[in-house]
Design a protein around this motif. Structure first.
Motif, mmCIF file in Angstrom:
data_model
loop_
_atom_site.group_PDB
_atom_site.id
_atom_site.type_symbol
_atom_site.label_atom_id
_atom_site.label_comp_id
_atom_site.label_asym_id
_atom_site.label_seq_id
_atom_site.Cartn_x
_atom_site.Cartn_y
_atom_site.Cartn_z
ATOM 1 N N ASP A 8 2.881 -92.005 -78.637
ATOM 2 C CA ASP A 8 1.503 -92.490 -78.661
ATOM 3 C C ASP A 8 0.582 -91.549 -79.413
ATOM 4 O O ASP A 8 -0.391 -91.994 -80.032
ATOM 5 N N ILE A 9 0.858 -90.254 -79.373
ATOM 6 C CA ILE A 9 0.039 -89.309 -80.123
ATOM 7 C C ILE A 9 0.157 -89.602 -81.619
ATOM 8 O O ILE A 9 -0.855 -89.722 -82.326
ATOM 9 N N LEU A 10 1.383 -89.738 -82.105
ATOM 10 C CA LEU A 10 1.578 -90.028 -83.530
ATOM 11 C C LEU A 10 1.029 -91.395 -83.912
ATOM 12 O O LEU A 10 0.386 -91.551 -84.952
ATOM 13 N N GLY A 11 1.271 -92.400 -83.068
ATOM 14 C CA GLY A 11 0.744 -93.734 -83.347
ATOM 15 C C GLY A 11 -0.778 -93.745 -83.386
ATOM 16 O O GLY A 11 -1.393 -94.367 -84.268
ATOM 17 N N GLY A 12 -1.398 -93.063 -82.444
ATOM 18 C CA GLY A 12 -2.860 -92.993 -82.419
ATOM 19 C C GLY A 12 -3.420 -92.254 -83.625
ATOM 20 O O GLY A 12 -4.435 -92.662 -84.207
#
Length: 148
Positions: A8-12
Motif C-alpha cells: 500500500d505504501i508503494l501503491g499510494g
C-alpha cells in the motif's frame, strides 16, 4: 520499514506521483473559473483528487504491518512479451489474430488451463476486443491481415 505494509505504501506513492504529474501537466491548458471551466480544470482537479487519495492510502500503511511482496517473474516476463508482441504484430496480423495470440501467450505461466480453454478464451476475448474497438469506439484498426 520491513514490517510495514509496503504494497500500500508503494501503491499510494505511485498514485500521489501520478496525481501530481497530472495536475502540474494539465496547467498548460486554460483552467478557467468555477463558472466557466476551461479544458485544464477537470484534469487538474482529477490529479489533485488522485494525489489526496494516494495520501489516504500511504499514511495509514506506514503504521500497519504488511505482507512480503512476491514478484512472479515468470508471469511478468510472459505478460510483457505478450504486450510487446501485440504492439509489433498489430499492423501485420490485424486486431483479431493479434489479440488471440496475445491471450494465448499471456495465459501460459502459472495458469492451470488446457489448450482447449486457452483457445476458447482467445476467441472470446478477440471477439469482444473487435466489438469494442471497431463498433463501440469506431476506431480504424486493421481487423485481419488482409483488411488494409
Amino acid at each position: 520499514m520491513s514490517n510495514r505494509d509496503l504494497r500500500d505504501i508503494l501503491g499510494g506513492l505511485v498514485m500521489i506521483a501520478a496525481g501530481v504529474f497530472a495536475a502540474v501537466y494539465a496547467q498548460r491548458y486554460d483552467i478557467g473559473t468555477l463558472q466557466r471551466m476551461g479544458p485544464g480544470f477537470f484534469p487538474v482537479m482529477l490529479g489533485i483528487a488522485l494525489a489526496i487519495l494516494g495520501v489516504f492510502i500511504t499514511v495509514p500503511a506506514l503504521f500497519r504491518p504488511g505482507t512480503r511482496i512476491v514478484v512472479h517473474w515468470n508471469s511478468l516476463i510472459w505478460v510483457t512479451a505478450g504486450i510487446v508482441m501485440f504492439a509489433a504484430l498489430l499492423n501485420l496480423l490485424g486486431l483479431v489474430l493479434t489479440s488471440a495470440l496475445m491471450i494465448i501467450l499471456t495465459s501460459m505461466p502459472g495458469v492451470d488451463m488446457n489448450w482447449k480453454s486457452r483457445i476458447i478464451l482467445a476467441i472470446v476475448v478477440s471477439v469482444i476486443t473487435y466489438l469494442i474497438f471497431s463498433y463501440g469506439l469506431g476506431m480504424v484498426i486493421p481487423v485481419w491481415p488482409w483488411s488494409y
